[in-house]
Scaffold this active site. Structure first.
Site, short mmCIF file in Angstrom:
data_model
loop_
_atom_site.label_atom_id
_atom_site.label_comp_id
_atom_site.label_asym_id
_atom_site.label_seq_id
_atom_site.Cartn_x
_atom_site.Cartn_y
_atom_site.Cartn_z
N TYR A 35 4.53 5.51 14.96
CA TYR A 35 3.11 5.03 14.79
C TYR A 35 2.07 5.72 15.41
O TYR A 35 1.24 5.84 14.91
CB TYR A 35 3.15 3.47 15.68
CG TYR A 35 2.08 2.62 15.72
CD1 TYR A 35 1.66 1.67 14.57
CD2 TYR A 35 1.08 2.45 16.55
CE1 TYR A 35 0.73 0.88 14.58
CE2 TYR A 35 -0.18 1.69 16.64
CZ TYR A 35 -0.12 0.84 15.45
OH TYR A 35 -1.40 0.10 15.75
N VAL A 82 0.82 -1.32 -0.01
CA VAL A 82 0.04 0.08 -0.03
C VAL A 82 0.91 1.30 0.10
O VAL A 82 0.55 2.27 -0.36
CB VAL A 82 -1.00 0.05 1.22
CG1 VAL A 82 -2.08 -1.23 1.13
CG2 VAL A 82 -0.31 0.06 2.38
N SER A 115 -5.80 3.67 15.99
CA SER A 115 -5.29 2.97 17.20
C SER A 115 -5.51 3.96 18.28
O SER A 115 -5.50 5.31 18.15
CB SER A 115 -3.88 2.53 17.14
OG SER A 115 -3.46 2.10 18.48
N LYS A 164 -1.06 7.14 13.33
CA LYS A 164 -2.51 6.73 13.72
C LYS A 164 -3.21 8.07 13.97
O LYS A 164 -4.25 8.25 13.84
CB LYS A 164 -2.31 5.94 14.91
CG LYS A 164 -1.88 4.41 14.32
CD LYS A 164 -2.51 3.82 13.39
CE LYS A 164 -2.36 2.30 12.96
NZ LYS A 164 -3.17 1.58 11.85
N ALA A 199 2.25 8.89 15.75
CA ALA A 199 2.09 10.15 14.76
C ALA A 199 1.08 9.55 13.48
O ALA A 199 0.42 10.29 13.14
CB ALA A 199 3.43 10.48 14.26
P1 NAD Z 1 -0.93 -7.87 11.66
O1 NAD Z 1 0.53 -7.60 11.71
O2 NAD Z 1 -1.31 -9.37 12.09
O3 NAD Z 1 -1.46 -7.94 10.08
C1 NAD Z 1 -0.94 -7.04 9.20
C2 NAD Z 1 -1.22 -7.32 7.95
O4 NAD Z 1 -0.92 -6.21 6.90
C3 NAD Z 1 -0.05 -8.44 7.39
O5 NAD Z 1 -0.87 -9.50 6.84
C4 NAD Z 1 0.92 -7.49 6.60
O6 NAD Z 1 1.60 -8.44 5.62
C5 NAD Z 1 -0.11 -6.64 5.94
N1 NAD Z 1 0.86 -5.59 5.73
C6 NAD Z 1 1.92 -4.78 6.27
N2 NAD Z 1 2.50 -3.92 5.39
C7 NAD Z 1 1.85 -3.92 4.48
C8 NAD Z 1 1.87 -3.28 3.27
N3 NAD Z 1 2.89 -2.28 3.15
N4 NAD Z 1 1.14 -3.35 2.03
C9 NAD Z 1 0.17 -4.37 2.22
N5 NAD Z 1 -0.05 -5.12 3.25
C10 NAD Z 1 0.66 -4.80 4.37
O7 NAD Z 1 -1.51 -6.76 12.14
P2 NAD Z 1 -3.06 -6.63 12.91
O8 NAD Z 1 -3.00 -6.67 14.46
O9 NAD Z 1 -3.98 -7.39 12.23
O10 NAD Z 1 -3.44 -4.92 12.53
C11 NAD Z 1 -4.07 -4.62 11.68
C12 NAD Z 1 -4.34 -2.92 11.75
O11 NAD Z 1 -5.09 -2.63 13.05
C13 NAD Z 1 -2.87 -2.27 11.59
O12 NAD Z 1 -3.28 -1.15 11.11
C14 NAD Z 1 -2.78 -1.97 13.03
O13 NAD Z 1 -2.00 -0.88 13.23
C15 NAD Z 1 -4.15 -1.76 13.70
N6 NAD Z 1 -4.27 -2.00 15.11
C16 NAD Z 1 -4.35 -3.21 15.72
C17 NAD Z 1 -3.97 -3.40 17.04
C18 NAD Z 1 -3.82 -4.80 17.69
O14 NAD Z 1 -3.97 -4.57 18.89
N7 NAD Z 1 -3.69 -5.77 17.02
C19 NAD Z 1 -4.40 -2.24 17.82
C20 NAD Z 1 -4.66 -0.89 17.09
C21 NAD Z 1 -4.61 -0.97 15.88
#
Ligand code: NAD
Length: 257
Positions: A162, A65, A149, A166, A164
């Site tokens: 991160y 992305v 987040s 978010k 900044a």
């Molecule tokens: P995760 O690491 O399990 O999954 C993230 C996915 O994004 C992976 O499959 C990875 O390959 C893909 N990805 C990473 N960089 C990419 C890129 N440049 N282009 C395309 N795909 C890419 O993470 P998650 O916990 O499922 O998090 C998903 C979203 O939720 C993220 O934006 C994260 O910041 C947000 N978030 C998660 C939490 C949490 O507690 N897990 C909390 C707050 C926010």
């Protein structure tokens, strides 16, 4: 009465759909009757999710992305194949931790590139398509959900990049919502607390677990399926009068214990 969460006829792009929250969102969109366009860097994982969902329900694009050329091509091809895109879940994200005083510029930039610029590239490409559709008189659904987040609301220690990015996602959400609301294109964000995925393995380790959990009024972390439900609520017509908002899905973390 029709189920307002029904996503039949909705084509939804989900970024970061190879695992974790993105995978769970993709699965729930299909369960609710929609079709998904899955985007991820991890080819093997995203292909496995697509195979499980079935070729009629899921297309796959492998790429980053953070690459605006890839995003343009992906959205263009998805529109051509499906006719229209009704939803976007800007979910792909990474963490690269370091204390602010020690953070290398490359580490800052990597997270901004994926978690903020990547969100903008996808939002702009899909938003343009939705805007053109609206101008041509198409009144079909158009909803963009940006994954932020708690770190974007109150900062975080050891991940200034991160936090900044978010926070930036919240600003981008409100600006796009203000530009596109008159066309009935809705843009909202969701702020997650701790969801048990690969991304949060460190803070769920024995070393940090109790300290983080003590700050969550509901006394537990969440899982990808549970948090995929409010994402689908914002994609669906159940939220048809909601735009420019940031929904906290965090067991009450921001109200405090
Ligand atoms: P995760 O690491 O399990 O999954 C993230 C996915 O994004 C992976 O499959 C990875 O390959 C893909 N990805 C990473 N960089 C990419 C890129 N440049 N282009 C395309 N795909 C890419 O993470 P998650 O916990 O499922 O998090 C998903 C979203 O939720 C993220 O934006 C994260 O910041 C947000 N978030 C998660 C939490 C949490 O507690 N897990 C909390 C707050 C926010």
């Amino acid at each position: 009465m029709d189920n307002p969460m029904n996503l039949s006829g909705h084509n939804v792009i989900v970024t970061g759909a190879g695992q974790g929250i993105g995978e769970a969102v993709a699965r729930l969109v299909v369960s609710l009757g929609g079709k998904v366009v899955l985007v991820d860097l991890q080819e093997d994982k995203v292909l496995a999710v697509a195979e499980d969902l079935g070729a009629d329900n899921a297309d796959v694009y492998v790429g980053s992305v953070a690459d605006p050329g890839f995003v343009q091509d992906m959205v263009g091809q998805a529109v051509q194949k499906n006719g229209a895109i009704h939803g976007l879940v800007n979910n792909a994200g990474i963490v690269r931790a370091a204390m602010a005083v020690k953070m290398p510029i490359e580490t800052w930039q990597q997270v901004i590139d994926v978690n903020l610029s990547g969100v903008f590239y996808c939002l702009q490409a899909v938003g343009r398509h939705m805007y053109e559709r609206a101008e041509s008189g198409d009144t079909g659904p158009a909803s963009i959900v940006n994954i932020s987040s708690d770190a974007g609301r109150r900062g975080t220690i050891g991940q200034i990049n991160y936090g900044a990015a978010k926070s930036g996602v919240l600003g981008l959400t409100m600006s796009a919502a203000r530009e596109w609301s008159a066309k009935q294109i809705r843009v909202n964000s969701i702020c997650f607390g701790v969801v048990e995925t690969e991304m949060t393995e460190t803070i769920r380790s024995d070393k940090f677990r109790d300290g983080v959990m003590a700050q969550v009024p509901m006394g537990r972390f969440s899982d990808p399926h549970e948090v995929s439900q409010p994402v689908c609520f914002l994609l669906s017509q159940a939220s048809s009068y909601i735009t420019g908002q940031h929904l906290s899905v965090n067991g009450g973390y921001t109200i405090g214990v």
